[in-house]
Scaffold this active site. Structure first.
Site, PDB file in Angstrom:
ATOM      1  N   LYS A  37       0.823  -1.209   0.000  1.00  0.00           N
ATOM      2  CA  LYS A  37       0.000   0.000   0.000  1.00  0.00           C
ATOM      3  C   LYS A  37       0.859   1.262   0.000  1.00  0.00           C
ATOM      4  CE  LYS A  37      -4.375  -1.798   1.657  1.00  0.00           C
ATOM      5  NZ  LYS A  37      -5.439  -1.747   2.690  1.00  0.00           N
TER       6      LYS A  37
ATOM      7  N   ARG B 230      -3.681 -10.102   5.255  1.00  0.00           N
ATOM      8  CA  ARG B 230      -4.198 -10.102   3.881  1.00  0.00           C
ATOM      9  C   ARG B 230      -3.095  -9.568   2.970  1.00  0.00           C
ATOM     10  NH1 ARG B 230      -6.567  -6.509   0.299  1.00  0.00           N
ATOM     11  NH2 ARG B 230      -8.161  -7.404  -1.087  1.00  0.00           N
TER      12      ARG B 230
END
Length: 281
Positions: free
Chosen positions: A224, A258
């Site tokens: 991210k 995740r």
């Protein structure tokens, strides 16, 4: 709550979370922010599902729209088409896998659980508090009602900018879900959603506070922007940074990671677990 007590009930099968597990990302989209995660053809979807399981993930998370900034809104019909195809292939290739569906649309979630073989609902809208790519949510059903009626495990993701606001909101939402009859709720602090880069790191530093709600915790920081912006890099160059933050999350008691890169996350769990419990082989 003793970590050893935590588990989730997936269609009658108890999945233990006494040791952290990995959820591998399968993006059936043309535009996810990390180009290496995009799969669209039948062969690509099959290969990705098999890779996720082979590398040691306990769960496969299937998504059909991108939540990256600037992404185009995907119609309900197109999302349904993509998910129906992808879930059919995943179930064919890995019939015993635990499969999560990444969607904010209640009707799509219901179809995925009832018709297309998904087991878990992974909702990035915090039950409808926000839209995707700045588009308001207007749905015929409420996600909380759908989750409660299906009795499916539910990943409740926060869009709040601070841990304190997150705890306040989570407390009310969990109480509402439980009053409706929902069980097996997993909390996700929502890295990258409604937070600045600084706020993302502040939430990471205070993850332990979320254990006050005595529910399983999922962390998704894989590649991210909080990583690659900080390192002046790109998503393709963010694997090392992802592993560092995943390791910190495990040390803070996270139950589910995740990730795009399953093998590296599994290795991080193995090494941290061995460090925390050297007596266990």
């Amino acid at each position: 709550m003793d970590k050893a007590e935590l588990s989730i009930n997936v269609r009658g099968r108890l999945i233990s979370l006494s040791r952290p597990v990995v959820m591998g990302i399968l993006n059936a989209t043309p535009d996810s922010f990390f180009s290496g995660s995009r799969v669209q053809t039948e062969r690509e979807i099959a290969d990705r599902a098999n890779q996720i399981v082979a590398e040691g993930a306990a769960m496969i998370d299937v998504g059909a729209f991108s939540t990256r900034p600037g992404a185009q809104e995907v119609s309900e019909e197109e999302e349904a088409r993509r998910l129906r195809q992808a879930l059919h292939i995943v179930r064919r290739e890995q019939p015993e896998a635990v499969v999560s569906v990444d969607t904010y649309r209640p009707r799509i979630a219901r179809q995925c659980i009832e018709e297309w073989g998904a087991d878990i609902i992974n909702d990035v809208s915090e039950g409808g508090l926000t839209g995707i790519v700045d588009t308001p949510i207007h749905e015929e059903e409420r996600m909380f009602d759908v989750v409660a009626s299906l009795k499916a495990p539910y990943i409740l993701m926060s869009v709040q900018p601070t841990t304190s606001l997150m705890l306040e909101r989570f407390s009310r939402e969990v109480a509402e879900l439980q009053a409706l009859g929902a069980t097996d709720i997993v909390l996700d602090p929502g890295f990258g959603f409604g937070k600045t880069v600084r706020q993302n790191f502040e939430v990471m530093a205070s993850l332990n506070a979320l254990h006050a709600l005595r529910l399983p915790l999922l962390v998704g920081v894989s590649r991210k922007s909080m990583i690659w912006k900080t390192l002046n890099a790109t998503p393709e160059e963010a694997l090392n940074g992802t592993t560092v933050l995943n390791t910190m999350a495990i040390m803070a008691g996270t139950h589910i990671l995740r990730v795009h890169d399953v093998r590296q996350a599994v290795e991080a769990i193995t090494l941290v677990s061995r460090t925390l419990h050297p007596e266990n082989p």
